[in-house]
Design a protein around this motif. Structure first.
Motif, PDB file in Angstrom:
ATOM      1  N   SER A   1       0.829  -1.219   0.000  1.00 14.81           N
ATOM      2  CA  SER A   1       0.000   0.000   0.000  1.00 14.81           C
ATOM      3  C   SER A   1       0.857   1.260   0.000  1.00 14.81           C
ATOM      4  O   SER A   1       0.370   2.331  -0.272  1.00 14.81           O
ATOM      5  CB  SER A   1      -0.890   0.019   1.242  1.00 14.81           C
ATOM      6  N   HIS A   2       2.146   1.105   0.364  1.00 14.19           N
ATOM      7  CA  HIS A   2       3.098   2.212   0.447  1.00 14.19           C
ATOM      8  C   HIS A   2       2.818   3.134   1.643  1.00 14.19           C
ATOM      9  O   HIS A   2       3.190   4.307   1.634  1.00 14.19           O
ATOM     10  CB  HIS A   2       3.143   3.005  -0.861  1.00 14.19           C
ATOM     11  N   THR A   3       2.159   2.580   2.673  1.00 13.21           N
ATOM     12  CA  THR A   3       2.019   3.392   3.884  1.00 13.21           C
ATOM     13  C   THR A   3       3.401   3.731   4.429  1.00 13.21           C
ATOM     14  O   THR A   3       4.291   2.875   4.458  1.00 13.21           O
ATOM     15  CB  THR A   3       1.196   2.679   4.988  1.00 13.21           C
TER      16      THR A   3
ATOM     17  N   CYS B   1      -2.110   7.172  -5.429  1.00 11.17           N
ATOM     18  CA  CYS B   1      -1.692   8.291  -4.576  1.00 11.17           C
ATOM     19  C   CYS B   1      -0.843   7.777  -3.426  1.00 11.17           C
ATOM     20  O   CYS B   1      -1.176   6.760  -2.807  1.00 11.17           O
ATOM     21  CB  CYS B   1      -2.929   8.997  -4.019  1.00 11.17           C
ATOM     22  N   HIS B   2       0.258   8.495  -3.136  1.00  7.12           N
ATOM     23  CA  HIS B   2       1.099   8.127  -2.002  1.00  7.12           C
ATOM     24  C   HIS B   2       0.301   8.037  -0.697  1.00  7.12           C
ATOM     25  O   HIS B   2      -0.546   8.889  -0.442  1.00  7.12           O
ATOM     26  CB  HIS B   2       2.186   9.191  -1.807  1.00  7.12           C
ATOM     27  N   ALA B   3       0.610   7.018   0.101  1.00  7.42           N
ATOM     28  CA  ALA B   3       0.010   6.915   1.436  1.00  7.42           C
ATOM     29  C   ALA B   3       0.930   7.640   2.416  1.00  7.42           C
ATOM     30  O   ALA B   3       1.664   7.033   3.194  1.00  7.42           O
ATOM     31  CB  ALA B   3      -0.177   5.446   1.813  1.00  7.42           C
TER      32      ALA B   3
ATOM     33  N   GLY C   1       7.991  -1.322  -8.260  1.00 10.58           N
ATOM     34  CA  GLY C   1       8.521   0.005  -7.971  1.00 10.58           C
ATOM     35  C   GLY C   1       7.457   1.072  -7.816  1.00 10.58           C
ATOM     36  O   GLY C   1       6.258   0.812  -7.886  1.00 10.58           O
ATOM     37  N   GLU C   2       7.973   2.281  -7.578  1.00  8.75           N
ATOM     38  CA  GLU C   2       7.085   3.445  -7.408  1.00  8.75           C
ATOM     39  C   GLU C   2       6.888   4.069  -8.779  1.00  8.75           C
ATOM     40  O   GLU C   2       7.750   4.784  -9.276  1.00  8.75           O
ATOM     41  CB  GLU C   2       7.725   4.449  -6.463  1.00  8.75           C
ATOM     42  N   VAL C   3       5.750   3.773  -9.373  1.00  7.66           N
ATOM     43  CA  VAL C   3       5.520   4.108 -10.776  1.00  7.66           C
ATOM     44  C   VAL C   3       4.788   5.446 -10.875  1.00  7.66           C
ATOM     45  O   VAL C   3       3.759   5.646 -10.211  1.00  7.66           O
ATOM     46  CB  VAL C   3       4.678   2.996 -11.440  1.00  7.66           C
TER      47      VAL C   3
HETATM   48 ZN   LIG Z   1       7.121   6.836  -2.267  1.00  8.17          ZN
END
Ligand SMILES: [Zn+2]
Length: 484
Positions: free
Chosen positions: A143-145, A255-257, A405-407
């Motif tokens: 989730s990229h929290t 969207c970034h968490a 990765g962070e796309v």
């Molecule tokens: Zn990030």
């Protein structure tokens, strides 16, 4: 270290109320359908095979992965100590979607900033070994929290902690595959006949963070002046049992968490969104996946009330989609997975790394020391990275593409335009090794285009061809899995 776990919300199959449309094919027939195409493992189930016997089975489950001890938190370099409490629990969740007579696809969602390649391989191995699934059928999403623990070597040049903390990180990392397997096992055990359907909603809180100054965002938003590409789609996949009751729902947002940067464990806005969706649908398990939100932030931020507010906005978007007719998915699926060699721009020499190791920037120095250690151990520093790309076709033509990765958002916008609307793109999938800039962002540079590589411990920026190479492979896989 002991990591607590707890299996929750299992949906037991209700055999007595089976709606009776799941008739597995004889094993010989399903085996005959397994085909290996080049390096890509593709499972193809011709739609005609199920024309008269549609039927999905699906199971969902969640296992708590909140660290049991105070340990280092991931995502921000500015933290100077371990976590000090819990806002909301962190979860590993699994969705198992099985078309009649074929192996299921398994989606794992983790309330973590990301996992490195080794951790991903370890998780896949335990699932493949126990459930005998092709690699292509397993997708692991983060989730990229930024309020979860440090895991493995993910973003390792970002953190400076002592050996005791290092041991906690290692122990947590070692325990993670077992916890994910528990979630998958529980989801498999919970399989029951369902109908799957999908539709896309919308939520507007993601802001292009490269194009809008954070303090100006409320004013810019009010005046309709926010700039830069965004992807406000909220893809939703729902599983409903014979009575029409929701048993599980998968949804995404780009969207970034990063609403919160404090010292508490939390799933951030995706965590609150999942809680809200589950509260509105008692007994259902909700799984969030992060889209191509590497250059998108939830703005304004840094207040837990805002994390709850964005979570509710996202949950409301999901609930609105669930309330209206959705597009049913026939019970068929195909999956492809391949790692492409993604080129880095250049590999510095040992002398250059030695110079960098003395740099004033402690992150540049930390990266150089990590890479020198690698050279000293007699290992090369590869000039490419094995970049994971995966595509699932669910039903006749819904494609779910997963990218490592962070796309940045340019990818989902381009892929949806190039490959047609019935396409969802998941970022932060399988291996979070770096930011993945588009050709535009790479050229512009900045954090997402260049400097973030330092924190990920990669030796240089990406080569100029990354976008084309990724898009080319995705197009190939989507075509293959759609059977066109
Ligand atoms: Zn990030």
């Amino acid at each position: 270290m002991v990591v607590g776990f707890e299996v929750i919300r299992l949906h037991r199959p209700r055999r007595s109320r089976s709606i009776g449309f799941a008739f597995p094919l004889p094993p010989a027939r399903s085996h005959a359908m397994i085909r290996t195409l080049l390096a890509v493992l593709v499972l193809v189930l011709p739609s005609a095979a199920f024309a008269t016997e549609p039927g999905w089975k699906a199971g969902f489950a969640a296992v708590k992965i909140t660290p049991a001890q105070p340990m280092w938190m991931s995502g921000y370099a500015s933290r100077t100590g371990p976590a000090e409490g819990t806002e909301i629990e962190l979860w590993a969740k699994a969705a198992v979607l099985e078309p009649a007579g074929a192996p299921p696809v398994v989606l794992v969602s983790l309330d973590l900033v990301g996992i490195d390649r080794d951790t991903s391989l370890a998780i896949c191995k335990v699932i493949v070994d126990k459930h005998k699934l092709p690699r292509a059928n397993i997708a692991i999403s983060s989730s990229h929290t930024h309020c979860g623990p440090v895991v493995g070597k993910n973003l390792r040049s970002m953190y400076f902690f002592d050996d005791a903390q290092g041991k906690l990180v290692d122990a947590y990392t070692d325990a993670l595959p077992g916890l994910v397997l528990k979630a998958v096992d529980a989801a498999v055990a919970a399989k029951q006949p369902v109908e799957l359907s999908w539709k896309t909603g919308t939520a507007g809180f993601a802001v292009n963070r490269r194009e809008n100054k954070e303090p100006d965002v409320p004013m810019l938003r009010e005046n309709g002046l926010l700039k830069g590409p965004v992807d406000h789609d909220v893809p939703v996949l729902a599983a409903r049992d014979a009575k029409g009751k929701l048993t599980g729902v998968i949804f995404g947002y780009a969207c970034h968490a990063t609403v919160m940067s404090y010292m508490k464990w939390s799933g951030d806005y995706p965590g609150f969104a999942m809680l809200d969706v589950e509260k509105a649908n008692p007994g259902a398990v909700a799984l969030f996946f992060a889209g191509c939100g590497a250059d998108q932030n939830p703005l304004p931020r840094r207040d837990v009330e805002l994390a709850k507010k964005y979570g509710k906005q996202l949950a409301d978007a999901v609930i609105a989609v669930l309330a209206k007719p959705m597009t049913p998915l026939p019970a068929e699926a195909s999956a492809a997975y391949r790692e492409i060699e993604l080129p880095l721009k250049e590999i510095p020499t040992r002398e250059e790394f030695l110079k960098q190791a003395d740099a004033k920037d402690k992150f540049v120095a930390a990266r150089a020391k990590l890479l020198l250690k690698q050279l000293d151990a007699g290992k090369d520093i590869p000039s490419t990275y094995p970049y994971p790309i995966q595509s699932w076709r669910l039903g006749k033509d819904l494609s779910l593409v997963t990218l490592g990765g962070e796309v940045v958002v340019d990818y989902s916008l381009r892929l949806k335009k190039d490959l047609g609307g019935n396409l969802w793109v998941m970022g932060y999938a399988n291996d979070v090794m770096a930011y993945i800039p588009s050709a535009r962002v790479l050229k512009e540079g900045g954090y997402e285009g260049a400097s973030a590589m330092i924190y990920y411990g990669l030796p240089s920026v990406w080569g100029v061809k990354v976008e084309d190479l990724i898009v080319e492979e995705v197009a190939k896989q989507v075509k293959q899995t759609r059977g066109k």
